[in-house]
Design an enzyme around this catalytic site. Structure first.
Site, PDB file in Angstrom:
ATOM      1  N   ARG A 208       0.848  -1.202   0.000  1.00 32.30           N
ATOM      2  CA  ARG A 208       0.000   0.000   0.000  1.00 32.30           C
ATOM      3  C   ARG A 208       0.874   1.239   0.000  1.00 32.30           C
ATOM      4  O   ARG A 208       1.718   1.406   0.888  1.00 32.30           O
ATOM      5  CB  ARG A 208      -0.900  -0.019   1.232  1.00 32.30           C
ATOM      6  CG  ARG A 208      -1.807  -1.238   1.162  1.00 32.30           C
ATOM      7  CD  ARG A 208      -2.866  -1.245   2.192  1.00 32.30           C
ATOM      8  NE  ARG A 208      -3.686  -2.430   1.960  1.00 32.30           N
ATOM      9  CZ  ARG A 208      -4.798  -2.705   2.564  1.00 32.30           C
ATOM     10  NH1 ARG A 208      -5.263  -1.868   3.472  1.00 32.30           N
ATOM     11  NH2 ARG A 208      -5.484  -3.790   2.291  1.00 32.30           N
TER      12      ARG A 208
ATOM     13  N   HIS B 224       1.533   1.304  10.746  1.00 35.63           N
ATOM     14  CA  HIS B 224       1.389   1.048   9.304  1.00 35.63           C
ATOM     15  C   HIS B 224       2.708   0.675   8.647  1.00 35.63           C
ATOM     16  O   HIS B 224       3.757   1.216   8.991  1.00 35.63           O
ATOM     17  CB  HIS B 224       0.847   2.303   8.590  1.00 35.63           C
ATOM     18  CG  HIS B 224      -0.580   2.581   8.909  1.00 35.63           C
ATOM     19  ND1 HIS B 224      -0.953   3.491   9.857  1.00 35.63           N
ATOM     20  CD2 HIS B 224      -1.724   2.062   8.408  1.00 35.63           C
ATOM     21  CE1 HIS B 224      -2.282   3.521   9.933  1.00 35.63           C
ATOM     22  NE2 HIS B 224      -2.774   2.661   9.067  1.00 35.63           N
TER      23      HIS B 224
ATOM     24  N   SER C 230     -10.538  -6.503   9.149  1.00 39.50           N
ATOM     25  CA  SER C 230     -11.828  -6.012   8.668  1.00 39.50           C
ATOM     26  C   SER C 230     -12.348  -6.990   7.629  1.00 39.50           C
ATOM     27  O   SER C 230     -11.590  -7.787   7.072  1.00 39.50           O
ATOM     28  CB  SER C 230     -11.725  -4.591   8.124  1.00 39.50           C
ATOM     29  OG  SER C 230     -11.012  -4.599   6.941  1.00 39.50           O
TER      30      SER C 230
HETATM   31  P1  AMO Z   1      -8.020  -3.794   5.364  1.00 38.21           P
HETATM   32  O1  AMO Z   1      -7.541  -2.773   4.419  1.00 38.21           O
HETATM   33  O2  AMO Z   1      -8.772  -3.311   6.567  1.00 38.21           O
HETATM   34  O3  AMO Z   1      -8.983  -4.822   4.639  1.00 38.21           O
HETATM   35  O4  AMO Z   1      -6.803  -4.671   5.838  1.00 38.21           O
HETATM   36  C1  AMO Z   1      -6.991  -5.809   6.647  1.00 38.21           C
HETATM   37  C2  AMO Z   1      -6.033  -5.792   7.827  1.00 38.21           C
HETATM   38  O5  AMO Z   1      -4.691  -5.713   7.375  1.00 38.21           O
HETATM   39  C3  AMO Z   1      -3.916  -4.917   8.247  1.00 38.21           C
HETATM   40  N1  AMO Z   1      -3.392  -3.752   7.514  1.00 38.21           N
HETATM   41  C4  AMO Z   1      -2.169  -3.232   7.679  1.00 38.21           C
HETATM   42  N2  AMO Z   1      -1.139  -3.585   8.457  1.00 38.21           N
HETATM   43  C5  AMO Z   1      -0.023  -2.853   8.397  1.00 38.21           C
HETATM   44  N3  AMO Z   1       0.139  -1.768   7.593  1.00 38.21           N
HETATM   45  C6  AMO Z   1      -0.856  -1.379   6.777  1.00 38.21           C
HETATM   46  N4  AMO Z   1      -0.678  -0.317   5.964  1.00 38.21           N
HETATM   47  C7  AMO Z   1      -2.081  -2.120   6.782  1.00 38.21           C
HETATM   48  N5  AMO Z   1      -3.250  -2.012   6.134  1.00 38.21           N
HETATM   49  C8  AMO Z   1      -4.032  -3.012   6.577  1.00 38.21           C
HETATM   50  C9  AMO Z   1      -4.841  -4.509   9.386  1.00 38.21           C
HETATM   51  C10 AMO Z   1      -6.187  -4.583   8.731  1.00 38.21           C
HETATM   52  O6  AMO Z   1      -7.229  -4.774   9.655  1.00 38.21           O
HETATM   53  N6  AMO Z   1      -9.648  -6.716   1.627  1.00 38.21           N
HETATM   54  C11 AMO Z   1      -9.924  -6.253   2.972  1.00 38.21           C
HETATM   55  C12 AMO Z   1     -10.232  -7.380   3.921  1.00 38.21           C
HETATM   56  C13 AMO Z   1     -11.518  -8.144   3.619  1.00 38.21           C
HETATM   57  O7  AMO Z   1     -12.571  -7.503   3.548  1.00 38.21           O
HETATM   58  O8  AMO Z   1     -11.441  -9.383   3.505  1.00 38.21           O
HETATM   59  C14 AMO Z   1      -8.723  -5.481   3.475  1.00 38.21           C
HETATM   60  O9  AMO Z   1      -7.645  -5.556   2.969  1.00 38.21           O
HETATM   61  O10 AMO Z   1      -4.744  -5.484  10.414  1.00 38.21           O
END
Ligand code: AMO
Length: 417
Positions: A203, A212, A343
């Site tokens: 990301r 993050h 999520s």
């Molecule tokens: P989401 O974007 O909430 O959902 O990501 C799911 C989980 O991944 C972790 N996460 C991260 N950890 C570290 N750095 C980041 N930048 C980061 N972004 C997310 C978190 C988060 O809760 N496709 C959906 C999931 C689904 O609906 O199945 C998704 O990616 O723990």
């Protein structure tokens, strides 16, 4: 003679061969003390002969030692190794660029020398626990009859909406690194029904925070014929199983980290109930402070917040009653020890509705043609979620920075080592 790992040595072991790193070396009169470390533990060794040979061995040099195990009152474990032969395999440069014995060095410097930082048993403990988290996640879903899948990491359009994508040059085409396996795991529910995976995601978020990463790993599931409540229950059971396994299999690691874990409970609140509890504004996301506050109200508990507003959830989340006009969705979050760990939700499996939602979210349906088409030929309703592997490790072990449980973090400023 076969090499023994330090953890395998017992007071009754006689002649042994061990290999590892010199954590400390001290010459005291006619005796040399060597603290030897391998990936399984630490062993005190002493030499009473040929002491001179020891004087130029540097800290962190790799050695192999033959010796005899003897009882010792001074040694922590009640036994030590009397060295009969020591061979230096590779001498370490001195001085070391970072202190491998203490945690005083700042995280940035520690990450610059991560290979050395990982020589500390308490840092290794974090990753041994993370390995058990991933293993027990797999084990839990294998036992339930799920199929592990390997989705692609190069994708042609955003899977989460938004612009946080890393572009990749893919021959003549524009491509991106996957933000999530979302669209692929969904497509596979119409054949394999129940799937799971652990996969890296990228990301391009510009913020640099303690929670993050720009490259992280996700533990995902997707289930055909399931709604948000059914997959939340799967999440609750999976997390309880993972913590139970960590408690069973990582006793010494938890001790080293001075952690007492409990198998968590679970509470289910609607988004509306939860946002009111922390005096948040209806229609807005929880701030990190509000997430923390909510978790403090339910210690040692996975806090589920379900039925989120459509406006705060991605395009693929089903609106309530399969109605595009609904303001409420079938999407949820799960919080644990102060922050979001997961999520998920029920997805839109009806092509017409999906196209409407894409438009509502100001996304171009043309970029999602294959994905939308895959729901045209017999797609069941389905739901799923994703737990961030590092995020979960961080919250479970109460670490103050996600980089502590990422071997080689990729963040806004770090691309090496
Ligand atoms: P989401 O974007 O909430 O959902 O990501 C799911 C989980 O991944 C972790 N996460 C991260 N950890 C570290 N750095 C980041 N930048 C980061 N972004 C997310 C978190 C988060 O809760 N496709 C959906 C999931 C689904 O609906 O199945 C998704 O990616 O723990």
């Amino acid at each position: 003679m076969k090499r023994m790992y330090i953890s395998e040595i017992k007071p009754s072991s006689k002649q042994v061969l061990v290999k590892g790193w010199v954590q400390r070396i001290k010459l005291l009169g006619k005796i040399a003390f060597v603290v030897l470390r391998d990936s399984t533990g630490i062993l005190q060794c002493i030499a009473k002969k040929n002491i001179k040979e020891f004087s130029n061995i540097t800290q962190e040099s790799v050695v192999e030692i033959k010796g005899i195990v003897k009882k010792s009152k001074q040694a922590k474990k009640g036994h030590e190794l009397e060295i009969s032969d020591l061979k230096v395999i590779n001498k370490s440069k001195a001085p070391l660029p970072a202190d491998v014995e203490k945690s005083k060095t700042f995280i940035d410097k520690r990450l610059d020398y991560r290979f050395l930082d990982l020589r500390r048993p308490e840092i290794q403990a974090i990753f041994k626990i993370q390995s058990e988290i991933a293993n027990s996640f797999r084990e839990f879903f294998y036992k339930k009859g799920f199929t592990e899948i390997q989705p692609p990491s190069i994708i042609s359009s955003s899977s989460e909406g938004g612009t946080e994508l890393f572009p990749v040059k893919y021959f003549e085409k524009k491509a991106f690194l996957a933000q999530s396996p979302q669209l692929y795991k969904q497509m596979l529910t119409s054949s394999l029904e129940r799937v799971f995976m652990i996969t890296p995601v990228w990301r391009a978020e510009k913020h640099n925070t303690p929670r993050h990463l720009n490259e992280s790993r996700q533990m995902d599931i997707e289930v055909a014929f399931a709604n948000q409540f059914e997959v939340m229950k799967e999440l609750e059971e999976a997390v309880k199983y993972i913590v139970k396994k960590v408690l069973e299999k990582c006793k010494s690691e938890l001790e080293l980290l001075n952690l007492k874990l409990k198998i968590p409970k679970a509470v289910y609140l609607s988004y509306e109930q939860a946002i009111k509890k922390v005096n948040g504004k209806l229609g807005e996301d929880f701030t990190p402070k509000q997430e923390k506050k909510l978790c403090e109200m339910y210690p040692d508990t996975i806090v589920f917040t379900h039925s989120w507003p459509v406006a705060l959830k991605p395009f693929y989340i089903m609106p309530k009653d399969e109605n595009i006009k609904s303001k409420i969705s079938e999407g949820f979050d799960a919080l644990f020890n102060g922050m979001e760990i997961s999520s998920g939700g029920q997805r839109i499996h009806i092509p017409k509705l999906l196209i409407e939602m894409l438009k509502l979210k100001k996304l171009n349906p043309k970029n999602f043609t294959d994905y939308v088409n895959s729901f045209e030929y017999g797609s069941p309703y389905h739901a799923g979620w994703s737990i961030g592997l590092e995020r979960f490790t961080m919250t479970l072990l109460k670490l103050n920075n996600i980089r502590e449980c990422t071997f080689f973090p990729r963040d806004r400023t770090r691309l090496t080592p």
